[in-house]
Write a protein that holds these residues in place. Structure first.
Motif, PDB file in Angstrom:
ATOM      1  N   GLY A 215       7.195  15.399   3.950  1.00 45.18           N
ATOM      2  CA  GLY A 215       7.801  16.021   5.115  1.00 45.18           C
ATOM      3  C   GLY A 215       8.359  14.979   6.063  1.00 45.18           C
ATOM      4  O   GLY A 215       8.831  13.923   5.643  1.00 45.18           O
ATOM      5  N   ASP A 216       8.271  15.267   7.371  1.00 45.46           N
ATOM      6  CA  ASP A 216       8.811  14.321   8.356  1.00 45.46           C
ATOM      7  C   ASP A 216       7.759  13.344   8.870  1.00 45.46           C
ATOM      8  O   ASP A 216       7.974  12.643   9.862  1.00 45.46           O
ATOM      9  N   VAL A 217       6.599  13.266   8.200  1.00 43.19           N
ATOM     10  CA  VAL A 217       5.530  12.355   8.598  1.00 43.19           C
ATOM     11  C   VAL A 217       6.007  10.907   8.509  1.00 43.19           C
ATOM     12  O   VAL A 217       6.683  10.516   7.553  1.00 43.19           O
ATOM     13  N   GLN A 218       5.651  10.124   9.517  1.00 42.14           N
ATOM     14  CA  GLN A 218       5.948   8.697   9.524  1.00 42.14           C
ATOM     15  C   GLN A 218       4.651   7.925   9.308  1.00 42.14           C
ATOM     16  O   GLN A 218       3.671   8.141  10.012  1.00 42.14           O
ATOM     17  N   LEU A 219       4.667   7.039   8.329  1.00 44.41           N
ATOM     18  CA  LEU A 219       3.512   6.209   8.023  1.00 44.41           C
ATOM     19  C   LEU A 219       3.914   4.745   8.041  1.00 44.41           C
ATOM     20  O   LEU A 219       4.961   4.376   7.504  1.00 44.41           O
ATOM     21  N   ASP A 220       3.101   3.927   8.674  1.00 48.67           N
ATOM     22  CA  ASP A 220       3.157   2.477   8.549  1.00 48.67           C
ATOM     23  C   ASP A 220       1.739   1.993   8.803  1.00 48.67           C
ATOM     24  O   ASP A 220       1.456   1.315   9.801  1.00 48.67           O
ATOM     25  N   HIS A 221       0.839   2.350   7.877  1.00 50.82           N
ATOM     26  CA  HIS A 221      -0.599   2.216   8.079  1.00 50.82           C
ATOM     27  C   HIS A 221      -1.280   1.661   6.827  1.00 50.82           C
ATOM     28  O   HIS A 221      -0.804   1.853   5.704  1.00 50.82           O
ATOM     29  N   ALA A 222      -2.393   1.002   7.050  1.00 49.14           N
ATOM     30  CA  ALA A 222      -3.236   0.509   5.974  1.00 49.14           C
ATOM     31  C   ALA A 222      -4.374   1.491   5.735  1.00 49.14           C
ATOM     32  O   ALA A 222      -4.950   2.040   6.678  1.00 49.14           O
ATOM     33  N   PHE A 223      -4.705   1.676   4.470  1.00 43.62           N
ATOM     34  CA  PHE A 223      -5.759   2.606   4.066  1.00 43.62           C
ATOM     35  C   PHE A 223      -6.811   1.857   3.255  1.00 43.62           C
ATOM     36  O   PHE A 223      -6.504   0.911   2.531  1.00 43.62           O
ATOM     37  N   SER A 224      -8.059   2.322   3.372  1.00 48.26           N
ATOM     38  CA  SER A 224      -9.150   1.762   2.571  1.00 48.26           C
ATOM     39  C   SER A 224     -10.055   2.914   2.132  1.00 48.26           C
ATOM     40  O   SER A 224      -9.683   4.076   2.218  1.00 48.26           O
ATOM     41  N   GLU A 253      -9.814  -5.857  -6.888  1.00 49.62           N
ATOM     42  CA  GLU A 253      -9.557  -7.012  -6.025  1.00 49.62           C
ATOM     43  C   GLU A 253      -8.706  -6.637  -4.812  1.00 49.62           C
ATOM     44  O   GLU A 253      -8.700  -7.358  -3.813  1.00 49.62           O
ATOM     45  N   CYS A 254      -7.977  -5.529  -4.895  1.00 48.93           N
ATOM     46  CA  CYS A 254      -7.189  -5.046  -3.758  1.00 48.93           C
ATOM     47  C   CYS A 254      -7.953  -3.898  -3.115  1.00 48.93           C
ATOM     48  O   CYS A 254      -8.001  -2.784  -3.650  1.00 48.93           O
ATOM     49  N   THR A 255      -8.560  -4.169  -1.968  1.00 54.62           N
ATOM     50  CA  THR A 255      -9.414  -3.183  -1.301  1.00 54.62           C
ATOM     51  C   THR A 255      -8.666  -2.368  -0.261  1.00 54.62           C
ATOM     52  O   THR A 255      -9.242  -1.449   0.332  1.00 54.62           O
ATOM     53  N   TRP A 256      -7.407  -2.696  -0.029  1.00 57.28           N
ATOM     54  CA  TRP A 256      -6.576  -2.007   0.950  1.00 57.28           C
ATOM     55  C   TRP A 256      -5.219  -1.702   0.344  1.00 57.28           C
ATOM     56  O   TRP A 256      -4.797  -2.354  -0.622  1.00 57.28           O
ATOM     57  N   VAL A 257      -4.523  -0.717   0.928  1.00 54.26           N
ATOM     58  CA  VAL A 257      -3.144  -0.459   0.560  1.00 54.26           C
ATOM     59  C   VAL A 257      -2.378  -0.045   1.817  1.00 54.26           C
ATOM     60  O   VAL A 257      -2.844   0.774   2.595  1.00 54.26           O
ATOM     61  N   GLN A 258      -1.218  -0.664   2.022  1.00 53.33           N
ATOM     62  CA  GLN A 258      -0.332  -0.316   3.135  1.00 53.33           C
ATOM     63  C   GLN A 258       0.728   0.652   2.611  1.00 53.33           C
ATOM     64  O   GLN A 258       1.315   0.437   1.549  1.00 53.33           O
ATOM     65  N   VAL A 259       0.985   1.703   3.387  1.00 54.44           N
ATOM     66  CA  VAL A 259       2.022   2.673   3.036  1.00 54.44           C
ATOM     67  C   VAL A 259       2.976   2.796   4.223  1.00 54.44           C
ATOM     68  O   VAL A 259       2.541   3.030   5.351  1.00 54.44           O
ATOM     69  N   PRO A 281      -0.428  -2.707  -2.271  1.00 54.63           N
ATOM     70  CA  PRO A 281      -1.844  -3.031  -2.479  1.00 54.63           C
ATOM     71  C   PRO A 281      -2.136  -4.410  -1.906  1.00 54.63           C
ATOM     72  O   PRO A 281      -1.362  -5.353  -2.116  1.00 54.63           O
ATOM     73  N   MET A 282      -3.243  -4.536  -1.174  1.00 52.93           N
ATOM     74  CA  MET A 282      -3.535  -5.795  -0.490  1.00 52.93           C
ATOM     75  C   MET A 282      -4.991  -6.190  -0.723  1.00 52.93           C
ATOM     76  O   MET A 282      -5.877  -5.336  -0.757  1.00 52.93           O
ATOM     77  N   THR A 283      -5.218  -7.480  -0.852  1.00 50.49           N
ATOM     78  CA  THR A 283      -6.595  -7.952  -0.985  1.00 50.49           C
ATOM     79  C   THR A 283      -7.336  -7.922   0.336  1.00 50.49           C
ATOM     80  O   THR A 283      -8.560  -8.062   0.362  1.00 50.49           O
ATOM     81  N   CYS A 284      -6.607  -7.756   1.439  1.00 50.97           N
ATOM     82  CA  CYS A 284      -7.250  -7.752   2.750  1.00 50.97           C
ATOM     83  C   CYS A 284      -6.485  -6.858   3.713  1.00 50.97           C
ATOM     84  O   CYS A 284      -5.349  -6.458   3.446  1.00 50.97           O
ATOM     85  N   ALA A 285      -7.119  -6.570   4.834  1.00 49.68           N
ATOM     86  CA  ALA A 285      -6.547  -5.703   5.854  1.00 49.68           C
ATOM     87  C   ALA A 285      -5.531  -6.451   6.712  1.00 49.68           C
ATOM     88  O   ALA A 285      -5.490  -7.686   6.723  1.00 49.68           O
ATOM     89  N   PRO A 286      -4.705  -5.718   7.456  1.00 41.44           N
ATOM     90  CA  PRO A 286      -3.898  -6.364   8.489  1.00 41.44           C
ATOM     91  C   PRO A 286      -4.786  -7.159   9.448  1.00 41.44           C
ATOM     92  O   PRO A 286      -5.889  -6.713   9.798  1.00 41.44           O
ATOM     93  N   ASP A 287      -4.339  -8.327   9.834  1.00 39.79           N
ATOM     94  CA  ASP A 287      -5.053  -9.214  10.765  1.00 39.79           C
ATOM     95  C   ASP A 287      -6.415  -9.649  10.234  1.00 39.79           C
ATOM     96  O   ASP A 287      -7.328  -9.940  11.008  1.00 39.79           O
ATOM     97  N   ALA A 288      -6.546  -9.715   8.919  1.00 37.34           N
ATOM     98  CA  ALA A 288      -7.824 -10.117   8.331  1.00 37.34           C
ATOM     99  C   ALA A 288      -8.218 -11.538   8.706  1.00 37.34           C
ATOM    100  O   ALA A 288      -9.414 -11.877   8.696  1.00 37.34           O
TER     101      ALA A 288
END
Length: 320
Positions: A215-224, A253-259, A281-288
């Motif tokens: 839909g019109d949802v906006q995402l720029d977020h990390a998920f775990s 090895e990738c515990t996070w994912v940014q979408v 897919p990311m091995t770490c979070a934003p600002d890790a």
């Protein structure tokens, strides 16, 4: 006779296997194009174009952001360049504009490598080697990093492909995202605030564990809190109303994912607006790199002198 100038995206390395074909560009070890039976699976760009929006680049020694470009590691304070000046953040590491050299190549695979040299804000030498390999299952990228310094180095990695599910607009695509938690960020700078269960924090927007149209949802977020199968593999799927789509899978090895749904400040006036969905897919979070400031596990890796770490992910076609 004069030779043709090298493309702006660097040396091209086309690879092929069965119905899959891909083109890797040497600058940033970038996945520039990926197709299955002629269908684009990612948002590509021209070979002689400066890569826009980090499309397909290899992110190291950190993915996502370091807030204010400052962090403390092993008791020392560091400040690195603000490569996202509009938000005053250090974005997507130091490898994205390095020219990766050829290590090995075959018809269906290519391995490239570059060295992150010690510099202000990141005084470690880290060799980054990545292999792109096509098979019947799609394209697998593996990133290996070796610390060639005399002291331990903080590290993280991830890719930056923009998926293209099919011919319909992104709003009509269906997303399946197997994540139980989402990282709240500030609206203006996308700096981390707190980790929430998707069922408790705007679930209509963030709870995508069952397939639902974007839909019109906006995402720029990390998920775990990512759901995985018995082998530790997670799978994110995005499908077009026609039934075709793309999936990204990755290991433990990738515990996070940014979408990121590709929203641009100027909206539809920008031809890149919501044309593809970045899945990282990311091995770490934003600002890790500022892991001590958070009450959750950021996944920050530490590579000891002479040590190596590796991470892999796969992009494959979903057929109608």
């Amino acid at each position: 006779m004069t030779s043709s100038p090298r493309p702006a995206s660097g040396t091209p390395y086309p690879i092929r296997s069965g119905a899959y074909e891909a083109e890797i560009a040497s600058v940033g070890a970038t996945l520039r194009a990926l197709r299955h039976d002629g269908r684009d699976l990612i948002l590509s760009f021209d070979a002689d174009e400066v890569r826009p929006d980090y499309r397909g680049s290899t992110l190291a020694p950190w993915p996502n952001r370091i807030v204010d470009g400052t962090y403390t590691f092993a008791g020392a304070e560091y400040a690195t360049a603000l490569t996202e000046p509009e938000r005053s953040q250090a974005l997507h590491g130091l490898a994205a504009w390095l020219d990766f050299a050829l290590v090995e190549r075959s018809e269906s695979a290519v391995t490239l490598a570059a060295t992150i040299e010690p510099q202000t804000g990141y005084p470690w030498r880290v060799r980054v080697e990545t292999t792109f390999a096509l098979s019947a299952d799609g394209l697998t990228q593996t990133v290996r990093a070796r610390n060639e310094s005399a002291s331990a180095a903080p590290y993280g990695t991830g890719p930056h492909p923009y998926l293209v599910a099919g011919p319909a607009p992104l709003d009509e695509w269906t997303l399946t995202l197997p994540a139980a938690s989402v990282l709240e960020v500030t609206a203006d700078r996308l700096s981390p605030v707190a980790l929430h269960r998707v069922t408790d924090h705007d679930p209509d927007r963030f709870d995508r564990r069952s397939p639902r149209p974007i839909g019109d949802v906006q995402l720029d977020h990390a998920f775990s809190g990512i759901e995985r199968d018995a082998t530790g593999t997670a799978v994110l799927r995005v499908t077009d109303p026609s039934g075709v789509g793309v999936e990204v899978s990755w290991g433990a090895e990738c515990t996070w994912v940014q979408v990121y749904t590709g929203d641009k400040p100027d909206g539809a006036a920008n031809p890149a607006h919501r044309r593809g969905m970045a899945v990282e897919p990311m091995t770490c979070a934003p600002d890790a790199f500022n892991t001590a400031e958070y009450d959750f596990d950021t996944g920050l890796l530490t590579i000891e002198p002479g040590g190596e770490v590796a991470a892999s992910w796969r992009i494959g076609a979903i057929l109608a």
